[in-house]
Design a protein around this motif. Structure first.
Motif, PDB file in Angstrom:
ATOM      1  N   SER A 207       0.806  -1.220   0.000  1.00  8.11           N
ATOM      2  CA  SER A 207       0.000   0.000   0.000  1.00  8.11           C
ATOM      3  C   SER A 207       0.842   1.274   0.000  1.00  8.11           C
ATOM      4  O   SER A 207       0.320   2.372  -0.214  1.00  8.11           O
ATOM      5  N   ASN A 208       2.155   1.160   0.211  1.00  9.05           N
ATOM      6  CA  ASN A 208       3.002   2.354   0.262  1.00  9.05           C
ATOM      7  C   ASN A 208       3.359   2.897  -1.113  1.00  9.05           C
ATOM      8  O   ASN A 208       3.816   4.039  -1.229  1.00  9.05           O
ATOM      9  N   LEU A 209       3.193   2.088  -2.145  1.00  8.43           N
ATOM     10  CA  LEU A 209       3.485   2.513  -3.513  1.00  8.43           C
ATOM     11  C   LEU A 209       2.396   1.982  -4.439  1.00  8.43           C
ATOM     12  O   LEU A 209       1.962   0.840  -4.293  1.00  8.43           O
ATOM     13  N   ARG A 210       1.999   2.783  -5.408  1.00  7.36           N
ATOM     14  CA  ARG A 210       1.003   2.316  -6.385  1.00  7.36           C
ATOM     15  C   ARG A 210       1.705   1.643  -7.546  1.00  7.36           C
ATOM     16  O   ARG A 210       2.775   2.083  -7.987  1.00  7.36           O
ATOM     17  N   THR A 211       1.092   0.576  -8.047  1.00  9.30           N
ATOM     18  CA  THR A 211       1.629  -0.060  -9.244  1.00  9.30           C
ATOM     19  C   THR A 211       0.678   0.189 -10.416  1.00  9.30           C
ATOM     20  O   THR A 211      -0.504   0.491 -10.225  1.00  9.30           O
ATOM     21  N   LEU A 212       1.201   0.044 -11.620  1.00  5.99           N
ATOM     22  CA  LEU A 212       0.432   0.365 -12.819  1.00  5.99           C
ATOM     23  C   LEU A 212      -0.809  -0.515 -12.960  1.00  5.99           C
ATOM     24  O   LEU A 212      -1.797  -0.113 -13.568  1.00  5.99           O
ATOM     25  N   SER A 213      -0.766  -1.707 -12.379  1.00  9.57           N
ATOM     26  CA  SER A 213      -1.909  -2.628 -12.464  1.00  9.57           C
ATOM     27  C   SER A 213      -3.154  -2.084 -11.758  1.00  9.57           C
ATOM     28  O   SER A 213      -4.257  -2.558 -11.988  1.00  9.57           O
ATOM     29  N   GLU A 214      -2.983  -1.074 -10.899  1.00  4.12           N
ATOM     30  CA  GLU A 214      -4.115  -0.524 -10.135  1.00  4.12           C
ATOM     31  C   GLU A 214      -4.890   0.543 -10.908  1.00  4.12           C
ATOM     32  O   GLU A 214      -5.927   1.011 -10.448  1.00  4.12           O
ATOM     33  N   TYR A 215      -4.385   0.928 -12.081  1.00  7.39           N
ATOM     34  CA  TYR A 215      -5.020   2.001 -12.849  1.00  7.39           C
ATOM     35  C   TYR A 215      -5.983   1.430 -13.891  1.00  7.39           C
ATOM     36  O   TYR A 215      -5.929   0.253 -14.226  1.00  7.39           O
ATOM     37  N   SER A 216      -6.841   2.308 -14.432  1.00  6.90           N
ATOM     38  CA  SER A 216      -7.735   1.892 -15.518  1.00  6.90           C
ATOM     39  C   SER A 216      -6.920   1.736 -16.805  1.00  6.90           C
ATOM     40  O   SER A 216      -5.804   2.241 -16.916  1.00  6.90           O
ATOM     41  N   VAL A 217      -7.502   1.055 -17.782  1.00  8.92           N
ATOM     42  CA  VAL A 217      -6.788   0.828 -19.045  1.00  8.92           C
ATOM     43  C   VAL A 217      -6.389   2.146 -19.733  1.00  8.92           C
ATOM     44  O   VAL A 217      -5.238   2.292 -20.152  1.00  8.92           O
ATOM     45  N   PRO A 218      -7.279   3.143 -19.839  1.00  6.81           N
ATOM     46  CA  PRO A 218      -6.839   4.419 -20.438  1.00  6.81           C
ATOM     47  C   PRO A 218      -5.709   5.078 -19.640  1.00  6.81           C
ATOM     48  O   PRO A 218      -4.779   5.637 -20.227  1.00  6.81           O
ATOM     49  N   GLU A 219      -5.782   5.006 -18.313  1.00  6.36           N
ATOM     50  CA  GLU A 219      -4.722   5.591 -17.482  1.00  6.36           C
ATOM     51  C   GLU A 219      -3.399   4.848 -17.672  1.00  6.36           C
ATOM     52  O   GLU A 219      -2.329   5.452 -17.692  1.00  6.36           O
ATOM     53  N   ILE A 220      -3.489   3.532 -17.820  1.00  5.88           N
ATOM     54  CA  ILE A 220      -2.286   2.723 -18.051  1.00  5.88           C
ATOM     55  C   ILE A 220      -1.638   3.126 -19.374  1.00  5.88           C
ATOM     56  O   ILE A 220      -0.431   3.394 -19.449  1.00  5.88           O
ATOM     57  N   ASN A 221      -2.432   3.177 -20.438  1.00  8.90           N
ATOM     58  CA  ASN A 221      -1.894   3.517 -21.752  1.00  8.90           C
ATOM     59  C   ASN A 221      -1.282   4.911 -21.765  1.00  8.90           C
ATOM     60  O   ASN A 221      -0.223   5.134 -22.366  1.00  8.90           O
ATOM     61  N   SER A 222      -1.936   5.846 -21.103  1.00 13.09           N
ATOM     62  CA  SER A 222      -1.426   7.211 -21.040  1.00 13.09           C
ATOM     63  C   SER A 222      -0.059   7.250 -20.363  1.00 13.09           C
ATOM     64  O   SER A 222       0.866   7.920 -20.841  1.00 13.09           O
ATOM     65  N   ARG A 223       0.095   6.515 -19.269  1.00 13.39           N
ATOM     66  CA  ARG A 223       1.370   6.508 -18.537  1.00 13.39           C
ATOM     67  C   ARG A 223       2.455   5.766 -19.319  1.00 13.39           C
ATOM     68  O   ARG A 223       3.614   6.185 -19.309  1.00 13.39           O
ATOM     69  N   LEU A 224       2.088   4.685 -19.981  1.00 18.79           N
ATOM     70  CA  LEU A 224       3.078   3.963 -20.788  1.00 18.79           C
ATOM     71  C   LEU A 224       3.607   4.834 -21.925  1.00 18.79           C
ATOM     72  O   LEU A 224       4.768   4.735 -22.311  1.00 18.79           O
ATOM     73  N   ARG A 225       2.747   5.695 -22.460  1.00 22.36           N
ATOM     74  CA  ARG A 225       3.170   6.551 -23.573  1.00 22.36           C
ATOM     75  C   ARG A 225       4.036   7.713 -23.111  1.00 22.36           C
ATOM     76  O   ARG A 225       5.001   8.068 -23.788  1.00 22.36           O
ATOM     77  N   SER A 226       3.692   8.314 -21.992  1.00 16.25           N
ATOM     78  CA  SER A 226       4.294   9.616 -21.673  1.00 16.25           C
ATOM     79  C   SER A 226       5.263   9.615 -20.498  1.00 16.25           C
ATOM     80  O   SER A 226       6.008  10.590 -20.333  1.00 16.25           O
ATOM     81  N   TYR A 227       5.299   8.558 -19.670  1.00 17.05           N
ATOM     82  CA  TYR A 227       6.188   8.562 -18.508  1.00 17.05           C
ATOM     83  C   TYR A 227       7.561   7.990 -18.857  1.00 17.05           C
ATOM     84  O   TYR A 227       7.693   7.175 -19.784  1.00 17.05           O
ATOM     85  N   LEU A 228       8.567   8.415 -18.121  1.00 20.91           N
ATOM     86  CA  LEU A 228       9.899   7.837 -18.253  1.00 20.91           C
ATOM     87  C   LEU A 228       9.888   6.459 -17.592  1.00 20.91           C
ATOM     88  O   LEU A 228       9.521   6.330 -16.418  1.00 20.91           O
ATOM     89  N   LYS A 229      10.294   5.438 -18.337  1.00 20.12           N
ATOM     90  CA  LYS A 229      10.217   4.054 -17.838  1.00 20.12           C
ATOM     91  C   LYS A 229      11.628   3.509 -17.643  1.00 20.12           C
ATOM     92  O   LYS A 229      12.469   3.640 -18.532  1.00 20.12           O
ATOM     93  N   PHE A 230      11.869   2.896 -16.478  1.00 21.89           N
ATOM     94  CA  PHE A 230      13.200   2.338 -16.253  1.00 21.89           C
ATOM     95  C   PHE A 230      13.139   1.024 -15.487  1.00 21.89           C
ATOM     96  O   PHE A 230      12.169   0.726 -14.794  1.00 21.89           O
ATOM     97  N   VAL A 231      14.199   0.245 -15.666  1.00 23.83           N
ATOM     98  CA  VAL A 231      14.333  -1.056 -15.010  1.00 23.83           C
ATOM     99  C   VAL A 231      15.809  -1.226 -14.663  1.00 23.83           C
ATOM    100  O   VAL A 231      16.678  -0.675 -15.349  1.00 23.83           O
ATOM    101  N   PHE A 232      16.085  -1.955 -13.587  1.00 27.54           N
ATOM    102  CA  PHE A 232      17.469  -2.297 -13.250  1.00 27.54           C
ATOM    103  C   PHE A 232      17.652  -3.804 -13.339  1.00 27.54           C
ATOM    104  O   PHE A 232      16.793  -4.568 -12.887  1.00 27.54           O
ATOM    105  N   VAL A 233      18.771  -4.219 -13.945  1.00 23.28           N
ATOM    106  CA  VAL A 233      19.040  -5.643 -14.167  1.00 23.28           C
ATOM    107  C   VAL A 233      20.398  -5.998 -13.555  1.00 23.28           C
ATOM    108  O   VAL A 233      21.173  -5.123 -13.173  1.00 23.28           O
ATOM    109  N   ARG A 234      20.659  -7.311 -13.512  1.00 24.07           N
ATOM    110  CA  ARG A 234      21.892  -7.819 -12.881  1.00 24.07           C
ATOM    111  C   ARG A 234      22.311  -9.094 -13.595  1.00 24.07           C
ATOM    112  O   ARG A 234      21.468  -9.773 -14.197  1.00 24.07           O
TER     113      ARG A 234
END
Length: 312
Positions: free
Chosen positions: A119-146
């Motif tokens: 509950s301390n952080l929201r994940t993308l799965s909690e948003y509606s489909v239009p909200e998800i698509n909007s964030r995938l298009r316009s937000y900076l997306k990053f991942v860390f690998v090892r």
């Protein structure tokens, strides 16, 4: 729920408005000076794209459940796909500072267990489909690998060799010992707290394991957690260059200069030499099979076959 990010949407998911990625827009706005680090990240994106196009024949549709690892920062327009055993506790702490409206100042003041409270952080799965698509298009997306096997040994050491991880011993350890140890003792079957690395490898390679349930997130492949051939990440950070990649991201999103990624002080962290020792007792046959299991992560993120493996 309607699936999203279908193949015809791939370009818009990656490029954002006016055919530009969020990263391109930042550079063109003059907010961030281009650097040699930018070139490194460009190379990582290009390698990822090349491997994806080579090995991904059929685009599948993402479902909201696929997005449970993508943490959202609506204040800074940021999406972070967390990968366990790749500094994810510290990144979650930083995300809590970024999204906390001043509630948190210093990431290290946040207890580790609190960083993992859903509950301390929201994940993308909690948003509606239009909200998800909007964030995938316009937000900076990053991942860390090892390095995949270093991450795997780190997960084994943390979950099966530390006495306090009783939940993992009970849930996974007892099952691993029951299936993969000859004549286990009653104590081992009850407590599951002395799983050998070799037994853990047998468990990962056993076809029944993934038939019964998905891998636990601590040893699941990064490509299965973060879907890098469907979600086009602007930055692929690496554990090996953690500090500089973390600072790069915080600069890119215009985070307050007081927000610092915690410096690593762990002396117990799993190294390449330590990983090699764990693989000494694994036969070439099982080394090859395990490498094939994690092969896509090696290819996607440009990691070499470890020199200690006897699979050539």
């Amino acid at each position: 729920l309607t699936p999203f990010s279908a193949s015809e949407d791939m370009r818009s998911t990656w490029q954002g408005k006016a055919g530009r990625s969020p990263l391109q827009a930042l550079y063109e706005s003059g907010q961030f000076e281009q650097s040699s680090l930018q070139a490194v990240h460009q190379q990582r994106r290009e390698m990822l794209s090349k491997i994806c196009s080579r090995y991904t024949r059929k685009r599948r549709l993402l479902q909201p459940d696929d997005l449970r690892h993508l943490v959202v920062d609506d204040t800074h327009g940021l999406l972070y796909c967390y990968v366990p055993k790749v500094a994810c506790t510290n990144w979650k702490r930083v995300m809590m500072v970024l999204t906390g409206q001043g509630k948190y100042q210093d990431p290290l003041e946040i207890p580790a267990h609190e960083a993992h409270v859903p509950s301390n952080l929201r994940t993308l799965s909690e948003y509606s489909v239009p909200e998800i698509n909007s964030r995938l298009r316009s937000y900076l997306k990053f991942v860390f690998v090892r390095e995949p096997f270093e991450r795997l040994v780190s997960a084994y050491r943390n979950k099966f060799t530390l006495s306090y991880n009783t939940a993992f011993h009970k849930r996974y350890g007892t099952r691993i010992i029951r299936r993969h140890r000859r004549e286990p003792s009653d104590r081992a079957l009850e407590r599951g707290d002395d799983v050998r690395f070799e037994e853990f490898v047998y468990y990962l390679l056993d076809p029944r394991t993934q038939q019964e349930e998905p891998f636990n997130e601590h040893w699941e492949r990064v490509h299965s957690l973060c879907h890098p051939c469907i979600i086009h990440y602007d930055v692929v950070g690496k554990y090996e260059t953690l500090a500089q990649d973390a600072n790069y991201i915080l600069q890119l999103v215009g985070a307050d200069t007081s927000v610092k990624f915690p410096a690593s002080s762990k002396t117990t962290r799993t190294t390449d030499d330590m990983t090699a020792q764990f693989f000494q007792d694994i036969s070439p046959f099982y080394q090859r099979r395990l490498f094939n299991l994690y092969k896509m992560d090696y290819l996607l993120f440009n990691y070499s076959i470890p020199s200690y493996l006897r699979i050539r």
